[in-house]
Enzyme design. Structure first.
Site, short mmCIF file in Angstrom:
data_model
loop_
_atom_site.label_atom_id
_atom_site.label_comp_id
_atom_site.label_asym_id
_atom_site.label_seq_id
_atom_site.Cartn_x
_atom_site.Cartn_y
_atom_site.Cartn_z
N ILE A 163 -1.97 -5.12 -35.77
CA ILE A 163 -0.74 -4.67 -36.42
C ILE A 163 -0.56 -5.32 -37.80
O ILE A 163 0.18 -4.81 -38.64
CB ILE A 163 0.47 -4.96 -35.49
N HIS A 204 -8.78 -12.19 -26.49
CA HIS A 204 -9.07 -11.08 -27.40
C HIS A 204 -10.06 -11.50 -28.46
O HIS A 204 -10.01 -12.63 -28.95
CB HIS A 204 -7.79 -10.55 -28.07
P1 AMP Z 1 -4.24 -14.51 -32.35
O1 AMP Z 1 -3.40 -15.07 -33.47
O2 AMP Z 1 -5.71 -14.86 -32.43
O3 AMP Z 1 -3.64 -14.82 -31.00
O4 AMP Z 1 -4.22 -12.93 -32.55
C1 AMP Z 1 -3.16 -12.13 -32.16
C2 AMP Z 1 -3.20 -10.93 -33.03
O5 AMP Z 1 -2.40 -9.91 -32.43
C3 AMP Z 1 -2.63 -11.14 -34.44
O6 AMP Z 1 -3.64 -10.88 -35.40
C4 AMP Z 1 -1.47 -10.15 -34.53
O7 AMP Z 1 -1.35 -9.54 -35.80
C5 AMP Z 1 -1.83 -9.13 -33.45
N1 AMP Z 1 -0.73 -8.41 -32.86
C6 AMP Z 1 0.48 -8.88 -32.47
N2 AMP Z 1 1.22 -7.89 -31.94
C7 AMP Z 1 0.48 -6.76 -32.00
C8 AMP Z 1 0.70 -5.41 -31.62
N3 AMP Z 1 1.86 -5.00 -31.05
N4 AMP Z 1 -0.28 -4.50 -31.84
C9 AMP Z 1 -1.42 -4.88 -32.44
N5 AMP Z 1 -1.70 -6.16 -32.80
C10 AMP Z 1 -0.77 -7.08 -32.59
#
Ligand code: AMP
Ligand code: ZN
Length: 119
Positions: free
Chosen positions: A36, A105
Site C-alpha cells: 500500500i 511476508h
Molecule cells: P514490514 O514493515 O516489513 O512489517 O512490512 C509491512 C508492509 O505492509 C509495509 O511495507 C506496509 O506498507 C504494508 N502494508 C500495510 N498495510 C497494508 C495493506 N492494507 N495493504 C497492503 N500493504 C500494506
C-alpha cells in the site's frame, strides 16, 4: 493453534478477503499483493496463508510453505519483468529492523536501482 488465523492480524484479513488488497498472484499456500506504500516501482508482498509472526518461525514450522513464499517471490519478479534487471527479496524481522506487521511476508522490490548495503 500454530498457523491458525489471528483475529487481530491485518494480513490474515487480506487472506480471508475481509480487507481488500491488489492481489497479483495466489497459490494454494500463498497470496501476493501490492504494498500500500510502495518503495519502488514494483513493491509486492508475498505472504503465506497460514499465520506465523516472522519468516524464521514459518520456516521452522512449515518449511515447504516457506519455500513456496520464495518460489512465488521469484514468480512475481518474472511477472513484473524485474528478474532481468534485478530485484530484492526482504524479510524484516523484529521492530528494530522495521517489521510492522507480524505475519510473515517477503517484500519483492525492483524497477529502480537498489543500493547495497541497504539502510
Ligand atoms: P514490514 O514493515 O516489513 O512489517 O512490512 C509491512 C508492509 O505492509 C509495509 O511495507 C506496509 O506498507 C504494508 N502494508 C500495510 N498495510 C497494508 C495493506 N492494507 N495493504 C497492503 N500493504 C500494506
Ligand atoms: Zn496473520
Amino acid at each position: 493453534m500454530a498457523g491458525e488465523p489471528q483475529t487481530d492480524c491485518l494480513f490474515c484479513k487480506i487472506v480471508s478477503g475481509d480487507i481488500p488488497a491488489t492481489i497479483v498472484r495466489e497459490s494454494a499456500t500463498t497470496v501476493a499483493f501490492r504494498d500500500i506504500n510502495p518503495q519502488a516501482p514494483t513493491h509486492v508482498l508475498v505472504i503465506p496463508k497460514v499465520h506465523y509472526p516472522d519468516a524464521a518461525s514459518l520456516a521452522a514450522a512449515e518449511p515447504q510453505i516457506a519455500a513456496d513464499v520464495l518460489t512465488e517471490a521469484g514468480a512475481v519478479a518474472a511477472d513484473e519483468k524485474i528478474d532481468s534487471t534485478g530485484y530484492r527479496t526482504i524479510f524484516n524481522t523484529g521492530s528494530g529492523a522495521g517489521q510492522t506487521v507480524f505475519h510473515a511476508h517477503a517484500h519483492v522490490l525492483g524497477g529502480r536501482g537498489l543500493q547495497w548495503p541497504p539502510g
